[in-house]
Design a protein around this motif. Structure first.
Motif, mmCIF file in Angstrom:
data_model
loop_
_atom_site.group_PDB
_atom_site.id
_atom_site.type_symbol
_atom_site.label_atom_id
_atom_site.label_comp_id
_atom_site.label_asym_id
_atom_site.label_seq_id
_atom_site.Cartn_x
_atom_site.Cartn_y
_atom_site.Cartn_z
ATOM 1 N N GLU A 142 0.829 -1.215 0.000
ATOM 2 C CA GLU A 142 0.000 0.000 0.000
ATOM 3 C C GLU A 142 0.861 1.262 0.000
ATOM 4 O O GLU A 142 0.559 2.228 -0.705
ATOM 5 N N ALA A 146 0.879 3.870 -3.114
ATOM 6 C CA ALA A 146 0.503 5.273 -2.883
ATOM 7 C C ALA A 146 1.615 6.214 -3.350
ATOM 8 O O ALA A 146 1.338 7.284 -3.903
ATOM 9 N N THR A 149 1.306 6.403 -7.209
ATOM 10 C CA THR A 149 0.060 6.877 -7.822
ATOM 11 C C THR A 149 -0.532 8.110 -7.149
ATOM 12 O O THR A 149 -1.435 8.727 -7.691
ATOM 13 N N GLY A 150 -0.036 8.458 -5.981
ATOM 14 C CA GLY A 150 -0.582 9.578 -5.231
ATOM 15 C C GLY A 150 -0.040 10.924 -5.690
ATOM 16 O O GLY A 150 0.717 11.013 -6.660
ATOM 17 N N PRO A 151 -0.420 11.963 -4.972
ATOM 18 C CA PRO A 151 -0.023 13.319 -5.372
ATOM 19 C C PRO A 151 1.479 13.581 -5.319
ATOM 20 O O PRO A 151 1.976 14.457 -6.013
ATOM 21 N N ASP A 152 2.205 12.815 -4.528
ATOM 22 C CA ASP A 152 3.656 12.999 -4.412
ATOM 23 C C ASP A 152 4.441 12.020 -5.274
ATOM 24 O O ASP A 152 5.634 11.826 -5.073
ATOM 25 N N ARG A 153 3.775 11.418 -6.269
ATOM 26 C CA ARG A 153 4.455 10.421 -7.105
ATOM 27 C C ARG A 153 5.591 11.070 -7.884
ATOM 28 O O ARG A 153 5.574 12.262 -8.170
#
Length: 164
Positions: A142, A146, A149-153
């Protein structure tokens, strides 16, 4: 300054993960093809549609769930349509969107394939781990997902596959 190379421990973990993903995906695909005539990707399409409200998802949302390019999904869904497992419909709320809909035949195929697939996943992964290792494995996956794929990728040379 960041270290350019992986430490021996990081390299060991990375190579184990890389090899695991290749071998596990192949093993799951072979099991599904042999026992149910499904590819692992087709099985995953059926799973996501079965869990969606009214057994339907926008094609773009389904591609995002599967983490694959929309063109690959379109090809896969076309083959699944020929088998009668899914159908496409125009979206009532958005004329540009298409929906993938799980048919009763597709649901029956999934219900037939699921026990063998679950047994394979359990035997290949979870029967080999302690409950603590299962927890740590899930948590690590997880966190890594994250981060990708998340905002900080990290900035990638191309967009994520399902956004292409």
């Amino acid at each position: 300054m960041q270290r350019p190379w992986l430490t021996p421990q990081e390299l060991r973990a990375w190579r184990a993960y890389r090899d695991l993903t290749l071998v596990l995906d192949d093993a799951l695909d072979q099991q599904l093809r042999r026992e149910s005539g499904l590819s692992h990707l087709s099985y995953s399409v059926l799973v996501f549609l079965s869990e969606a409200p009214e057994r339907r998802l926008r094609m773009t949302d389904l591609a995002a769930e599967l983490k694959i390019a929309r063109t690959r999904l379109s090809y896969t869904v076309s083959r699944m349509e020929e088998a009668g497992w899914v159908r496409r419909e125009d979206s009532a709320g958005d004329k540009r969107a298409q929906m993938a809909v799980l048919t009763d035949v597709g649901l029956a195929v999934l219900e037939d394939a699921a026990p063998g697939h679950a047994a394979m996943v359990r035997a290949a992964v979870f029967d080999r781990l302690t409950p603590e290792q299962v927890h740590a494995f899930g948590e690590a996956c997880e966190i890594i997902l994250a981060g990708l794929t998340g905002p900080d990728r990290p900035t990638l040379p191309t967009e994520l596959p399902w956004r292409r």
